[in-house]
Structure formats: structure tokens, C-alpha cells
Scaffold this active site. Structure first.
Site, PDB file in Angstrom:
ATOM      1  N   HIS A 192       0.830  -1.195   0.000  1.00  0.00           N
ATOM      2  CA  HIS A 192       0.000   0.000   0.000  1.00  0.00           C
ATOM      3  C   HIS A 192       0.870   1.252   0.000  1.00  0.00           C
ATOM      4  O   HIS A 192       1.050   1.887  -1.029  1.00  0.00           O
ATOM      5  CB  HIS A 192      -0.967  -0.028   1.202  1.00  0.00           C
ATOM      6  CG  HIS A 192      -1.885   1.146   1.268  1.00  0.00           C
ATOM      7  ND1 HIS A 192      -2.240   1.752   2.449  1.00  0.00           N
ATOM      8  CD2 HIS A 192      -2.521   1.826   0.303  1.00  0.00           C
ATOM      9  CE1 HIS A 192      -3.052   2.757   2.199  1.00  0.00           C
ATOM     10  NE2 HIS A 192      -3.246   2.819   0.899  1.00  0.00           N
TER      11      HIS A 192
ATOM     12  N   CYS B  12      -0.575   0.350   9.524  1.00  0.00           N
ATOM     13  CA  CYS B  12      -0.762   1.721   9.032  1.00  0.00           C
ATOM     14  C   CYS B  12      -2.183   1.934   8.525  1.00  0.00           C
ATOM     15  O   CYS B  12      -2.864   2.868   8.939  1.00  0.00           O
ATOM     16  CB  CYS B  12       0.238   2.032   7.921  1.00  0.00           C
ATOM     17  SG  CYS B  12       1.919   2.193   8.533  1.00  0.00           S
ATOM     18  N   HIS B  13      -2.632   1.052   7.606  1.00  0.00           N
ATOM     19  CA  HIS B  13      -3.966   1.257   7.030  1.00  0.00           C
ATOM     20  C   HIS B  13      -4.783  -0.030   6.984  1.00  0.00           C
ATOM     21  O   HIS B  13      -5.724  -0.142   6.213  1.00  0.00           O
ATOM     22  CB  HIS B  13      -3.854   1.875   5.633  1.00  0.00           C
ATOM     23  CG  HIS B  13      -3.085   3.156   5.641  1.00  0.00           C
ATOM     24  ND1 HIS B  13      -1.746   3.205   5.314  1.00  0.00           N
ATOM     25  CD2 HIS B  13      -3.428   4.410   5.990  1.00  0.00           C
ATOM     26  CE1 HIS B  13      -1.307   4.447   5.446  1.00  0.00           C
ATOM     27  NE2 HIS B  13      -2.299   5.194   5.856  1.00  0.00           N
ATOM     28  N   GLY B  14      -4.384  -1.016   7.791  1.00  0.00           N
ATOM     29  CA  GLY B  14      -5.201  -2.207   7.952  1.00  0.00           C
ATOM     30  C   GLY B  14      -5.256  -3.172   6.781  1.00  0.00           C
ATOM     31  O   GLY B  14      -6.333  -3.592   6.371  1.00  0.00           O
TER      32      GLY B  14
END
Lengths: 172, 260, 422
Positions: free
Chosen positions: A117, A136-138
């Protein structure tokens, strides 16, 4: 504008155009070294490979080593983990890749520990698949390091590596 | 315009005089060699570089380091251009200290292409102690670090002689015609047939000196060939664009009645 | 021309220009009326601007790869020379660029001396120029320290020791400059920081220098005031731009010869030996462009007075507009000044040569004579000459001698003479 300009408009245009064009080429050529100097230099390029001793890694354990400034996960998978990675239907995957292609020796999974990502390092043995989870963003990865849930677009990358012998891997 | 060019010419002549002056300063007239790397299109003699490496490795390397060279450089374009396999084989003859490993110990392993040339001594102090207090200088940029450059090193290698009657030498000090102060702590390193060239060239002292100096010149200026090539192109380009700009200028100034 | 009357043609341009008059500035620079009789010695202003930009650009790049640390600086320079893509090219351009910069600035200064460009109403341009020159020397000196070779180290030691000549506080000042008891890592890191900063100060001063120039306009070889705009002037663009460009290209050819074919000829071999605080090189010599001042420093037997003489030799240039009392600008019309001008040129060259030689015997005597003459020129000869010299008649306009017309009876007899001089 004087008389002579009107008489020979072509020659004048030609000279000025040729000069401008040649000047542009020169400026472009001079700019290249100034740009290229920021690319990886010869000493960085030469450090392309690293050797890792894996003799102390038990099944189920994983180690993280640094290669080209990035973490590489080396995981010795258990039988259950291998089975769960290999039994997945490719249709369920966001980025379909066979586990057989990702891990040449099924026991050893070697991949860049960088979330596809935005480049964070995922946590080991976490997430919905009890494999890797990027905080960080799952993004959730499975036991083959494939993206299953979350914003990451592709599976974690597998670098070039070879087994030099049963206890040493050469990455790169 | 003409006056301007005349003065430019004059300045360049003066700077050339200076150039001569700088080199005339050293005590003895240096031996001149027609180096292949001088001149506008100068390139290194590939075979001489490879022989020069052999001389360095078999003779100089026991005392002198070249710590800014890497083994990979041996296979790079513009250098001795050993094949990658040859360079790897050369590197693997040397042991480097690496680590610490996972138990915290340092270990040795054969050198790789990415490693720097292994130095004969661990540090400057050891180098001094092993050589009677005289530090054998690192040779990476030695040619550029001596006035007279390649000619000077070449002359020095061939400049050993019996001292004149009025010079007394201590133990471990030798007379050399070209050395600053004529006293040098390195004994004459080369002698005829000291080594056997792998390409069959006869290993005379002159030949070995020439080869090793060529190698050292490359070590100091590894991009010399590229520099000469670029320089030629850049200057040709500048001359052409100058001519174009000159005529453009004439054209533009012809719009008004005035000389440039 | 009046900058206030300028109106951009487009509506957007007008909108922007009312808020920030960049287009007015651009128009001013293009239309700027320039004397049309400027010769090639006037192209060095443009060349110097190019040199400054080149030094800043290559310097910023070198700063990306250079490591300002006493243990690593020398190695990082070798890393630039060997491994960084085109690093050798960028470093050689930067190193030789400094010399080219000084070559150009000396020509620029001596042009000004010959044609009297420092005189009223251009004193401020001249003084700003001298400050730039002084900062250039400081910048070049600190830059030379950065590779941390033997000349870097010992040059830094010698020059910073100049300040120890200051009575009472000398030692405290040098320790403050060094950040220690000798030139060492703290000295290197602060020199790097300042070497990075000063060029931007120079850039700012260059802008002021040009601004100050654009108020009275250029001087010219005849040295007379001209009406602007008039038939004596041409717009800066394209006439002067293309001429400056042509001169710049010729200059670049010389530059390229140094960079590609003798990149180390202007440096010292000793600077390829890593700095060693235990061994001083046999000859400590500054870079060629500082040699005249170095000769003045050494020719005075007293330490403090030597330092004062050296700084005075630069300061005397700053007050030059008031030392030269002649109302006539150009040396073309000052037959006696012209001879003294060439004596000064020779004197400075001699000083430069003596600066490179050991300070002993005949060399020292010649250097002393040359130092005395240097100050004599500015402090005695110029003021006296301004009052006593009989100058030639000056034409009323620059078109007159160029076109060879004879409209002015008063200057007729000089016309032939003037034409030859141009």
C-alpha cells in the site's frame, strides 16, 4: 527591420532556428549529469546481494533481515500454514498467485516485508489470517504473504533468492 | 573583437609558461614517457593495466594499500577490464573481516566484487611500525598527489642509484635521484625478472615501472577515458554552437547600423 | 523608456502585474537601453552570473554526496570521483569553476579600472562589487578546506592564524574560529555550513549590483554620459543578450579545456594527500587567485602589520572612487593614467608570481617593492594624476567617433586617434 532582412528572410530564420535548436540540445545534454547523479551510484548497485544464515530458525518462527535497506521476512512455515496457503481458491484472491510460485521450498517463505500500500512494515502473526497485518492502514495478508483484505493492491513481493546450501540463503 | 582574441591567446600562452615552470622546479629532470593516456584521445593500454595490476599485487601490495579501489573496478569499462569472472576470482583470493554475525562475533570471508581492496596493514600505526617508522602511502590517488604525476612515479622507480660521496645515508635509507631531498625509505622495489608476466611480456624494470604507473594512473583517475571522450564532444559542440551564435549575432546586429 | 508606462497586453497579465510587477521587471530587463559601443570586455558581467549559478548548482549537488567530517570528508570526495554518476564531472566543474570565476572577476575588475566605471555616479555599484569580491575569496577559501587534503588543512591553519595577530584577543579569536585548539572537525563543519551559505549572500548582492547598475546605466568605452534611450543605445534584448552569449561560449571552451584535459593543473598535488596535523607540506601556497594578497602579507616583516597590509590592499580598492580625482573616466583619454594602469597590471602579476615563490632572498625584495608600488598607485599616483594630467578631448556622443562624422569641431583632431583606440 532593415532592407537586408526582407531580401533573405529564409537564411535568417534558418540561422536563428538552428541556433535555438542546437542550444536546446546542449542544455538538455548538460542537464542529464545533474539529474543522473541522484540515481543509485556504483557502490550502491554493487551491494545487490546478501547472504543469510537460516540454520537457527525453527518451524513457525520468522526472522527479518535487511537487504537493500528494506526488511526481508524469512518465515519457516508449519505444516498447517503451508496447507492453509495452498488450499485457497485463486478466485478469492485480489492478486491471484499460487503459493507454489511464491515459495519454491514450501517450508520457506522469503519476501520483502514491505506493505504494497504505502510502504509500512507489516506485523508478523497478526491480522485475520494470523499471518501479516499492516498497522498503518489495515491490510491483512495470508500465510503466503498475499493480500486478502484492506487497501494494499498486490501481494508482498518475493525477491530473487537461492539456497546456497541447506542453511544459507542468498538474497538478490 | 580581434584585440580581444589576441589577449585571450596571450593569456593562454602565459598559463602554458606557468605549466612548464611548475614542472621544471623539481630537482632532477624527470624521465618522460609517451603515456598512452595523455593527449586528447588518450586511453589506457588495457594489457599494460592488467600487467600493472599484477605488479601491484605481487610487489607493492605487501606494503601499500589502494583503499579507494574496489574489486568490481577491475571489471569496469575504462579500466583493466578483466572479465567479471576473473575479477571475482581475484577478489576471492583475499580475506575480509565481516560481521558481527548473529552471535556477535566478527568473522572472515573471501572478498566479493563490492569490497574495497584489502589493505596490507590494519591501521596507519601498524604500517609505520612495520616499515621502520615510514608510512607507505596509500596509492589510490598517489599519481595525482605528486608533482610531476605519472612521470614522477616512473622516474622514482628507476631513480635508485649509488649516493654521491657527499651524502651519508643511515640504515634503511636509500638514495634516489628524483625523491624530494634524495632520501627515501623504500628500497628499490623492482628488478629485472622479479616476476613472470602471465601474458609472456619480458619483465624488465622499465616495463614493470611503466605498467605499474599506468595501473596507478587508472587507480587515481578511473574515469579518465570517459573524461577525454566527453571533453572532445563538449568542445566540438561548443565550437559549432559558437559559430551558429556568431552568425545569429551578425544577423541580429545587422538590424541596426552599428558594428559589434 | 519609462517602466511606469508599461502595460501588459493580456488581461491576466495586467491583473497579475498590478499585484506583483514581475512583467514590468521583465520588460525593463529586455528594453534596458545599453550603450551600443560596449566592447567584449563588457561581456564578463554575464559570464560572472553564469559562473555563480554554475557554482551554486554544482555545489548543491556535491553537498548531496559530500560528508562534512574530518574522518570521512576525504573519502567522500573520492566516493564522488569514483562512484557517483558523473560525480567526477560535477566536482571538476566546481573546482575549476572557482578558478574560472576568479579569472572572470579579475578581468571584470580590471575592465572597470581601465574605463573608470567606478567613478561617479557608479560608486555604489563598485563598492557592492568589492564586497562580492571579498565574499568570493572567503567562500573559495572555505571551499578549498572541504576536501580535507593537506593543502586544505594547512591553508586553513595559516589563514585562520592571521587572526592571532590581533593584539590581546588574538588567541581567543582563533580558538573561537576553530572551535578548538587547532583546525579540526568543528572547523570543517562550520566551514561547510558557511561555504554553503555565502554564495546565496553573493547572489543577493549580485542582484543589488545589477539594480545599482540599472539606475545610472552602463558606462562605456568612451566613458561619457549618454542619453537613454537614444541612437547611442540598443535594447538589452536581443542585442546584448546574443553578444554576451557568444562571449560566454568562447569562455566555456576555455573552461572545458581545463575540466576535461587538465582538471588538476590549477590545484595542488598535496591536496590529494589526506590531512595530517603532524606533517606540513614543503610549500604552503594558496590558490592562484589569492597569491597577490598572500605576497603582500608575507612581504611585511611584522605579523600584525602584514595582516593589516593585506586587508588594506583590499580596502584601498573600496575607497578608490574617491582616490581617483580625475573627472575623465576612460583611460582612452588619459594618456598618462593609461601607462600607470598597465604598470599596475604588471605589478599585480608580479605580486601573484612572488606569492607562489618562497619568501626569501630576491623574491622577497621584489615582493616588497611591488607591495609598496601597489599602495603608491592608489594612494599617491591616482590622486596626483587626477589634478595634473592633461587629458585628451572627449567626443560629445559615442555615435560620433563610431560613424566617423565630424559634427563637433572641438573633437575633430582626436577623431582619428579615437577610432584606432576602439
Amino acid at each position: 527591420m532593415s532592407e537586408s532582412d526582407k531580401k533573405k528572410p529564409n537564411r535568417r530564420d534558418f540561422i536563428l532556428t538552428a541556433t535555438t535548436a542546437a542550444g536546446a540540445v546542449g542544455v538538455g545534454a548538460a542537464a542529464w549529469p545533474l539529474i543522473d547523479q541522484m540515481n543509485p551510484d556504483a557502490s550502491v548497485k554493487a551491494l545487490a546481494s546478501t547472504e543469510v544464515d537460516i540454520s537457527g530458525v525453527e518451524p513457525g518462527q520468522s526472522i527479518t533481515v535487511l537487504w537493500r535497506g528494506k526488511p526481508v521476512f524469512i518465515k519457516r512455515r508449519t505444516k498447517a500454514e503451508i496447507d492453509s496457503a495452498r488450499s485457497v481458491d485463486l478466485k478469492d484472491l485480489k492478486h491471484p498467485e499460487k503459493d507454489e510460485d511464491r515459495a519454491k521450498d514450501p517450508e520457506w517463505l522469503v519476501m520483502l516485508g514491505v506493505c504494497t500500500h504505502l510502504g509500512c512494515v507489516p506485523l508478523t502473526d497478526k491480522g485475520d489470517y494470523n499471518a501479516w497485518f499492516c498497522p498503518c492502514h489495515g491490510s491483512h495478508y495470508d500465510t503466503s504473504g498475499r493480500i486478502r483484505k484492506g487497501p494494499a493492491p498486490t501481494n508482498m513481493e518475493v525477491p530473487k533468492y537461492v539456497f546456497i546450501n541447506s542453511s544459507t540463503i542468498k538474497i538478490g | 573583437m580581434k584585440k580581444f582574441l589576441k589577449i585571450l591567446l596571450f593569456i593562454s600562452l602565459i598559463s602554458n609558461l606557468n605549466y612548464v615552470k611548475v614542472f621544471a622546479e623539481s630537482s632532477a629532470e624527470l624521465l618522460k614517457v609517451d603515456w598512452s593516456f595523455k593527449s586528447f584521445f588518450g586511453k589506457f593500454d588495457r594489457a599494460s593495466l592488467q600487467r600493472g595490476y599484477q605488479v601491484y599485487n605481487e610487489v607493492c601490495a605487501s606494503c601499500h594499500s589502494v583503499k579507494y579501489l574496489s574489486y568490481r573496478n577491475l571489471a569496469e569499462k575504462g579500466g583493466p577490464e578483466f572479465s567479471e569472472e576473473e575479477a571475482k576470482a581475484i577478489a576471492s583470493n583475499f580475506e575480509v573481516i565481516d560481521g558481527p554475525d548473529s552471535t556477535g562475533e566478527m568473522f572472515t570471508r573471501p572478498a566479493r566484487l563490492s569490497d574495497k581492496f584489502v589493505s596490507p596493514y590494519a591501521n596507519d600505526q601498524e604500517a609505520k611500525a612495520a616499515n621502520g617508522g615510514a608510512y607507505p602511502p596509500d596509492m589510490s590517488v598517489l599519481v595525482k598527489a605528486r608533482k610531476g604525476g605519472a612521470d614522477y612515479i616512473y622516474s622514482l622507480l628507476l631513480g635508485y642509484d649509488d649516493p654521491p660521496a657527499d651524502i651519508k645515508l643511515d640504515d634503511g635509507v636509500y638514495y634516489n635521484k628524483y625523491m624530494y631531498g634524495n632520501k627515501i625509505k623504500m628500497s628499490s622495489p623492482l628488478s629485472d625478472d622479479l616476476l613472470e608476466y602471465s601474458d609472456g611480456t619480458k619483465a624488465t624494470t622499465e616495463q614493470m615501472s611503466k605498467d605499474v604507473v599506468t595501473f596507478l594512473m587508472w587507480a587515481a583517475e578511473p574515469h579518465l577515458e570517459q573524461r577525454h571522450k566527453f571533453g572532445f564532444r563538449v568542445i566540438i559542440y561548443l565550437v559549432i554552437i559558437s559559430i551558429l551564435v556568431y552568425f545569429s549575432m551578425k544577423k541580429i546586429w545587422s538590424r541596426i547600423e552599428s558594428k559589434i | 523608456m519609462s517602466d511606469h508606462d508599461y502595460q501588459p497586453s493580456s488581461k491576466l497579465g495586467k491583473w497579475f502585474n498590478d499585484r506583483l510587477p514581475l512583467l514590468t521587471l521583465s520588460n525593463h530587463l529586455q528594453e534596458y537601453p545599453t550603450p551600443k559601443n560596449l566592447n567584449y570586455w563588457w561581456t564578463f558581467g554575464g559570464i560572472l552570473t553564469f559562473c555563480l549559478i554554475t557554482q551554486i548548482v554544482t555545489g548543491i549537488i556535491l553537498g548531496m554526496h559530500y560528508i562534512a567530517h574530518a574522518d570521512l570528508a576525504f573519502e567522500s570526495v573520492e566516493h564522488i570521483m569514483r562512484d557517483v554518476n558523473y560525480g567526477w564531472l560535477i566536482r571538476y566543474v566546481h573546482a575549476n569553476g572557482a578558478s574560472m570565476f576568479f579569472l572572470a572577476v579579475y578581468i571584470h575588475i580590471f575592465r572597470s579600472l581601465y574605463y573608470g566605471s567606478y567613478k561617479s555616479p557608479r560608486e555604489v555599484i563598485w563598492i557592492i562589487g568589492m564586497i562580492i569580491y571579498f565574499l568570493m575569496m572567503a567562500t573559495a577559501f572555505m571551499g578549498y578546506v572541504l576536501p580535507w587534503g593537506q593543502m586544505s588543512f594547512w591553508g586553513a591553519t595559516v589563514i585562520t592564524n592571521l587572526f592571532s595577530a590581533i593584539p590581546f584577543i588574538g588567541e581567543s579569536v582563533t580558538n573561537w574560529l576553530w572551535g578548538g585548539y587547532s583546525v579540526d572537525n568543528p572547523t570543517l563543519t562550520r566551514f561547510f555550513s558557511l561555504h554553503y551559505l555565502l554564495p546565496f549572500l553573493i547572489l543577493g548582492l549580485v542582484i543589488l549590483h545589477i539594480w545599482a547598475l540599472h539606475v545610472p546605466g552602463n558606462n562605456n568605452p568612451i566613458g561619457i554620459d549618454i542619453k537613454k534611450p537614444s541612437k547611442d543605445t540598443v535594447p538589452f534584448h536581443p542585442y546584448i543578450v546574443i553578444k554576451d552569449l557568444f562571449a560566454l561560449l568562447l569562455f566555456l571552451i576555455v573552461f572545458a579545456f581545463f575540466v576535461f584535459y587538465s582538471p588538476n593543473i590549477l590545484g595542488h598535488a598535496d591536496n590529494y594527500i589526506e590531512a595530517d596535523p603532524l606533517v606540513t607540506p614543503a610549500h604552503i601556497v594558496p590558490e592562484w587567485y589569492l597569491l597577490p594578497f598572500y605576497a603582500i602579507l608575507r612581504s611585511v616583516p611584522d605579523k600584525l602589520l602584514g595582516v593589516i597590509a593585506m586587508f588594506a590592499s583590499i580596502f584601498v580598492l573600496v575607497i578608490l572612487p574617491w582616490l581617483d580625482t580625475s573627472k575623465v573616466r576612460s583611460a582612452i583619454f588619459r594618456p598618462i593614467y593609461k601607462q600607470f594602469y598597465w604598470f599596475l597590471v604588471a605589478d599585480v602579476l608580479i605580486l601573484g608570481y612572488m606569492g607562489a615563490m618562497p619568501a626569501e632572498g630576491t623574491y622577497l625584495i621584489i615582493a616588497r617593492v611591488a607591495t609598496v608600488y601597489y599602495f603608491l598607485h592608489f594612494l599617491v599616483i591616482l590622486p596626483v594624476l587626477g589634478r595634473k594630467e592633461k587629458t585628451l578631448d572627449i567626443p560629445l556622443s559615442i555615435t560620433e567617433p563610431v560613424l566617423g562624422g565630424y559634427p563637433n569641431q572641438a573633437t575633430t583632431k582626436n577623431n582619428q586617434n579615437i577610432k584606432e583606440k576602439l
